[in-house]
Design a protein around this motif. Structure first.
Motif, PDB file in Angstrom:
ATOM      1  N   LEU A  16       0.811  -1.221   0.000  1.00  0.00           N
ATOM      2  CA  LEU A  16       0.000   0.000   0.000  1.00  0.00           C
ATOM      3  C   LEU A  16       0.842   1.268   0.000  1.00  0.00           C
ATOM      4  CD1 LEU A  16      -2.723  -1.083   2.603  1.00  0.00           C
ATOM      5  CD2 LEU A  16      -2.957  -0.984   0.112  1.00  0.00           C
ATOM      6  N   ARG A  17       2.139   1.121   0.320  1.00  0.00           N
ATOM      7  CA  ARG A  17       3.034   2.273   0.503  1.00  0.00           C
ATOM      8  C   ARG A  17       2.563   3.110   1.705  1.00  0.00           C
ATOM      9  NH1 ARG A  17       6.125  -0.851  -2.405  1.00  0.00           N
ATOM     10  NH2 ARG A  17       6.043  -0.562  -4.666  1.00  0.00           N
ATOM     11  N   ASP A  18       2.881   4.408   1.678  1.00  0.00           N
ATOM     12  CA  ASP A  18       2.592   5.265   2.825  1.00  0.00           C
ATOM     13  C   ASP A  18       2.353   6.679   2.333  1.00  0.00           C
ATOM     14  OD1 ASP A  18       2.213   5.890   5.486  1.00  0.00           O
ATOM     15  OD2 ASP A  18       4.243   5.430   6.139  1.00  0.00           O
ATOM     16  N   GLY A  19       1.982   7.554   3.256  1.00  0.00           N
ATOM     17  CA  GLY A  19       1.798   8.960   2.903  1.00  0.00           C
ATOM     18  C   GLY A  19       0.696   9.161   1.874  1.00  0.00           C
ATOM     19  N   LEU A  20       0.954  10.025   0.872  1.00  0.00           N
ATOM     20  CA  LEU A  20      -0.046  10.349  -0.138  1.00  0.00           C
ATOM     21  C   LEU A  20      -0.486   9.139  -0.943  1.00  0.00           C
ATOM     22  CD1 LEU A  20       1.308  13.750  -1.570  1.00  0.00           C
ATOM     23  CD2 LEU A  20      -0.693  13.400  -0.108  1.00  0.00           C
ATOM     24  N   ALA A  21       0.382   8.148  -1.085  1.00  0.00           N
ATOM     25  CA  ALA A  21       0.027   6.954  -1.863  1.00  0.00           C
ATOM     26  C   ALA A  21      -1.201   6.262  -1.306  1.00  0.00           C
ATOM     27  CB  ALA A  21       1.208   5.984  -1.895  1.00  0.00           C
ATOM     28  N   LEU A  22      -1.417   6.342   0.004  1.00  0.00           N
ATOM     29  CA  LEU A  22      -2.550   5.657   0.628  1.00  0.00           C
ATOM     30  C   LEU A  22      -3.896   6.182   0.126  1.00  0.00           C
ATOM     31  CD1 LEU A  22      -1.251   5.452   4.318  1.00  0.00           C
ATOM     32  CD2 LEU A  22      -1.182   3.657   2.573  1.00  0.00           C
ATOM     33  N   GLN A  23      -3.931   7.436  -0.345  1.00  0.00           N
ATOM     34  CA  GLN A  23      -5.172   7.983  -0.891  1.00  0.00           C
ATOM     35  C   GLN A  23      -5.640   7.196  -2.109  1.00  0.00           C
ATOM     36  OE1 GLN A  23      -4.611  12.169  -1.686  1.00  0.00           O
ATOM     37  NE2 GLN A  23      -3.878  12.599   0.380  1.00  0.00           N
ATOM     38  N   ARG A  24      -4.699   6.636  -2.846  1.00  0.00           N
ATOM     39  CA  ARG A  24      -5.012   5.823  -4.014  1.00  0.00           C
ATOM     40  C   ARG A  24      -5.174   4.358  -3.657  1.00  0.00           C
ATOM     41  NH1 ARG A  24      -6.970   6.657  -8.709  1.00  0.00           N
ATOM     42  NH2 ARG A  24      -8.311   4.988  -7.975  1.00  0.00           N
ATOM     43  N   PHE A 322      -4.678   5.702 -13.742  1.00  0.00           N
ATOM     44  CA  PHE A 322      -5.371   6.299 -12.601  1.00  0.00           C
ATOM     45  C   PHE A 322      -4.511   7.422 -12.049  1.00  0.00           C
ATOM     46  CE2 PHE A 322      -6.795   1.850 -12.593  1.00  0.00           C
ATOM     47  CZ  PHE A 322      -8.172   2.017 -12.589  1.00  0.00           C
ATOM     48  N   ASP A 323      -5.147   8.391 -11.405  1.00  0.00           N
ATOM     49  CA  ASP A 323      -4.390   9.450 -10.736  1.00  0.00           C
ATOM     50  C   ASP A 323      -3.606   8.856  -9.567  1.00  0.00           C
ATOM     51  OD1 ASP A 323      -5.369  11.401 -12.436  1.00  0.00           O
ATOM     52  OD2 ASP A 323      -7.087  11.851 -11.142  1.00  0.00           O
ATOM     53  N   TYR A 324      -2.390   9.371  -9.376  1.00  0.00           N
ATOM     54  CA  TYR A 324      -1.531   8.842  -8.310  1.00  0.00           C
ATOM     55  C   TYR A 324      -0.590   9.943  -7.852  1.00  0.00           C
ATOM     56  CZ  TYR A 324       1.778   5.696  -5.924  1.00  0.00           C
ATOM     57  OH  TYR A 324       2.582   5.069  -4.999  1.00  0.00           O
ATOM     58  N   LEU A 325      -0.513  10.143  -6.557  1.00  0.00           N
ATOM     59  CA  LEU A 325       0.334  11.198  -5.983  1.00  0.00           C
ATOM     60  C   LEU A 325      -0.023  12.542  -6.609  1.00  0.00           C
ATOM     61  CD1 LEU A 325       3.722   9.228  -5.771  1.00  0.00           C
ATOM     62  CD2 LEU A 325       1.923   9.423  -4.046  1.00  0.00           C
ATOM     63  N   ASN A 327       0.018  15.134  -9.436  1.00  0.00           N
ATOM     64  CA  ASN A 327       0.250  15.327 -10.867  1.00  0.00           C
ATOM     65  C   ASN A 327       0.951  14.137 -11.517  1.00  0.00           C
ATOM     66  OD1 ASN A 327      -0.777  18.059 -10.709  1.00  0.00           O
ATOM     67  ND2 ASN A 327       1.200  18.649  -9.817  1.00  0.00           N
ATOM     68  N   GLN A 328       0.704  12.927 -10.995  1.00  0.00           N
ATOM     69  CA  GLN A 328       1.286  11.734 -11.574  1.00  0.00           C
ATOM     70  C   GLN A 328       0.190  10.718 -11.864  1.00  0.00           C
ATOM     71  OE1 GLN A 328       5.229  10.383 -10.086  1.00  0.00           O
ATOM     72  NE2 GLN A 328       4.843  11.749  -8.359  1.00  0.00           N
ATOM     73  N   LYS A 329       0.528   9.764 -12.703  1.00  0.00           N
ATOM     74  CA  LYS A 329      -0.392   8.692 -13.059  1.00  0.00           C
ATOM     75  C   LYS A 329       0.204   7.352 -12.656  1.00  0.00           C
ATOM     76  CE  LYS A 329      -3.490  11.194 -15.368  1.00  0.00           C
ATOM     77  NZ  LYS A 329      -4.919  11.262 -14.965  1.00  0.00           N
ATOM     78  N   ILE A 330      -0.677   6.378 -12.467  1.00  0.00           N
ATOM     79  CA  ILE A 330      -0.254   5.004 -12.276  1.00  0.00           C
ATOM     80  C   ILE A 330      -0.917   4.171 -13.364  1.00  0.00           C
ATOM     81  CG2 ILE A 330      -2.102   4.405 -10.650  1.00  0.00           C
ATOM     82  CD1 ILE A 330      -0.021   2.748  -9.125  1.00  0.00           C
ATOM     83  N   ILE A 331      -0.138   3.288 -13.986  1.00  0.00           N
ATOM     84  CA  ILE A 331      -0.654   2.445 -15.060  1.00  0.00           C
ATOM     85  C   ILE A 331      -0.965   1.075 -14.483  1.00  0.00           C
ATOM     86  CG2 ILE A 331      -0.242   1.538 -17.377  1.00  0.00           C
ATOM     87  CD1 ILE A 331      -0.179   4.607 -17.176  1.00  0.00           C
ATOM     88  N   PRO A 332      -2.221   0.658 -14.512  1.00  0.00           N
ATOM     89  CA  PRO A 332      -2.564  -0.633 -13.909  1.00  0.00           C
ATOM     90  C   PRO A 332      -2.126  -1.800 -14.784  1.00  0.00           C
ATOM     91  CG  PRO A 332      -4.491   0.298 -14.960  1.00  0.00           C
ATOM     92  CD  PRO A 332      -3.405   1.340 -15.075  1.00  0.00           C
ATOM     93  N   LEU A 333      -2.098  -2.970 -14.183  1.00  0.00           N
ATOM     94  CA  LEU A 333      -1.832  -4.196 -14.930  1.00  0.00           C
ATOM     95  C   LEU A 333      -2.862  -4.351 -16.048  1.00  0.00           C
ATOM     96  CD1 LEU A 333      -0.154  -6.875 -15.016  1.00  0.00           C
ATOM     97  CD2 LEU A 333      -1.942  -7.867 -13.562  1.00  0.00           C
ATOM     98  N   TYR A 334      -2.385  -4.634 -17.262  1.00  0.00           N
ATOM     99  CA  TYR A 334      -3.217  -4.902 -18.431  1.00  0.00           C
ATOM    100  C   TYR A 334      -4.032  -3.678 -18.856  1.00  0.00           C
ATOM    101  CZ  TYR A 334      -4.696  -8.747 -21.492  1.00  0.00           C
ATOM    102  OH  TYR A 334      -4.867  -9.605 -22.556  1.00  0.00           O
ATOM    103  N   ALA A 335      -3.436  -2.514 -18.671  1.00  0.00           N
ATOM    104  CA  ALA A 335      -4.120  -1.256 -18.979  1.00  0.00           C
ATOM    105  C   ALA A 335      -4.586  -1.220 -20.435  1.00  0.00           C
ATOM    106  CB  ALA A 335      -3.185  -0.082 -18.715  1.00  0.00           C
ATOM    107  N   GLY A 336      -5.837  -0.771 -20.639  1.00  0.00           N
ATOM    108  CA  GLY A 336      -6.392  -0.623 -21.972  1.00  0.00           C
ATOM    109  C   GLY A 336      -6.841  -1.912 -22.622  1.00  0.00           C
ATOM    110  N   LYS A 337      -6.662  -3.051 -21.942  1.00  0.00           N
ATOM    111  CA  LYS A 337      -7.028  -4.344 -22.503  1.00  0.00           C
ATOM    112  C   LYS A 337      -8.387  -4.800 -21.954  1.00  0.00           C
ATOM    113  CE  LYS A 337      -2.999  -4.726 -24.549  1.00  0.00           C
ATOM    114  NZ  LYS A 337      -2.847  -4.648 -26.022  1.00  0.00           N
ATOM    115  N   THR A 338      -8.997  -5.741 -22.651  1.00  0.00           N
ATOM    116  CA  THR A 338     -10.302  -6.241 -22.271  1.00  0.00           C
ATOM    117  C   THR A 338     -10.190  -7.553 -21.509  1.00  0.00           C
ATOM    118  OG1 THR A 338     -11.333  -5.230 -24.210  1.00  0.00           O
ATOM    119  CG2 THR A 338     -12.557  -7.018 -23.135  1.00  0.00           C
TER     120      THR A 338
END
Length: 344
Positions: A16-24, A322-325, A327-338
């Motif tokens: 889960l990490r810590d700090g601001l990362a927990l919001q995501r 997804f939004d992360y921290l 002004n940054q993005k996080i790319i999920p596993l299998y992003a854009g795939k069905t």
């Protein structure tokens, strides 16, 4: 089968990490799972029960209102962990285990154990109190090929460990090879293993063929298709020694898409759907509930959940990001795939 209702699942290995990362990370995980084993490899690491309780409080602050998500805490095993701290785990309401990272094995593992024999006097207490030892099962010697590090760990570290402590309660985390699956099968009921969605759905061809795909890069690294097939076999077998652990690990997009990209796949948003896809692909969707909802709780000696979730066989596209921290993005596993399953 077009619809399946499961006891709400748990995630027995997540970052889960810590700090601001927990919001995501916390809301993402809480909308899928009832409980989660929260990894302690923060900076600085979570080394004591007191620190674990404080970390748990920070996580709880980000659980959505009305959600009953329960973080299960783990201590970070170091060369200096005291046997007295193991007694504190035994008496703790919220700390469930201790995690051993070989020094340098993965993200934020520099404080890990340098030589497992140095901490045998602490492991003796784990065996006595039946507190689970969670293991990142790879050797870290530079001359060992990265695809062989799990197998060498089994031979060089784990076999001697269990010979010395045959009743040790232990989870071999995020197994990736047929060798690890067979090793766990050969042990008693005190030895279990978690398996990630990426190691069930993908192999090293997915990461390397047609160009390097950094969002498939994790540690332990994806292996051959033959290893993937063995993991699918044991995960869908109904054997209670194998249970769900996503190893979902967030990194910002620029930290992944980098000349020296970070290891970790972010699967928290759609994890149970990924597992449903994997089980359905081999015709074993009816075995998902045991793997996802029952076996991990049983191993940890915790009650099974009573709430339920429903999955439908219906196409959905994984979001591109997804939004992360800030002004940054996080790319999920299998992003854009069905994928073919959706939680409702």
């Amino acid at each position: 089968m077009k619809t399946i209702t499961l006891t709400q699942p748990d995630d027995w290995h997540v970052h889960l990490r810590d700090g601001l990362a927990l919001q995501r990370t916390v809301p993402d995980l809480a909308q899928q799972f009832s409980r989660a084993i929260c990894m302690p490899n923060l900076v600085p690491p979570v080394k004591t029960v007191t620190e674990a309780e404080a970390y748990r409080s920070r996580i709880i602050q980000h659980v959505p209102k009305g959600n009953a998500f329960d973080p299960c805490m783990v201590l970070y095993f170091t060369d200096h962990t005291s046997p007295d701290e193991i007694l504190k785990i035994k008496n703790s309401e919220h700390v469930n285990a201790i995690k051993l990272y070989p020094a340098g094995a993965t993200t934020n593992s520099d404080n890990g154990v340098s030589d497992i024999t140095k901490v045998y006097h602490v492991i003796e207490k784990l065996e006595e109190y039946q507190i689970p030892l969670l293991l990142h099962g790879e050797v870290t010697h530079a001359h060992i090929d990265i695809f062989d590090r799990e197998k060498r760990f089994l031979d060089d570290v784990l076999a001697p460990l269990l010979k010395t402590f045959p009743k040790l309660k232990m989870v071999l985390e995020h197994i990736t090879t047929a060798d690890a699956a067979e090793f766990v099968l050969d042990q008693g009921q005190n030895v279990g293993a978690t398996i990630t969605p990426q190691h069930l759905l993908f192999n090293r061809n997915d990461m390397l063929v047609g160009g390097i795909k950094p969002h498939f890069y994790c540690l332990p690294i994806l292996k051959r298709q033959t290893h993937q097939a063995k993991l699918l076999e044991v995960a869908t077998s109904g054997n209670p020694k194998f249970f769900l652990g996503t190893d979902s690990a967030p990194h910002a997009q620029d930290a992944k898409e980098n000349a020296c990209g970070c290891a970790g796949c972010y699967s928290a948003t759609h994890a149970i759907e990924f597992y449903a896809q994997a089980f359905d692909q081999v015709g074993k969707i009816e075995r998902l509930e045991g793997f996802a909802s029952h076996f991990g709780a049983d191993f940890y000696g915790l009650p099974r959940n009573t709430a339920q979730i429903t999955l439908v066989k219906e196409d959905q596209i994984i979001p591109e990001s997804f939004d992360y921290l800030e002004n940054q993005k996080i790319i999920p596993l299998y992003a854009g795939k069905t994928i073919q399953w959706r939680k409702v």
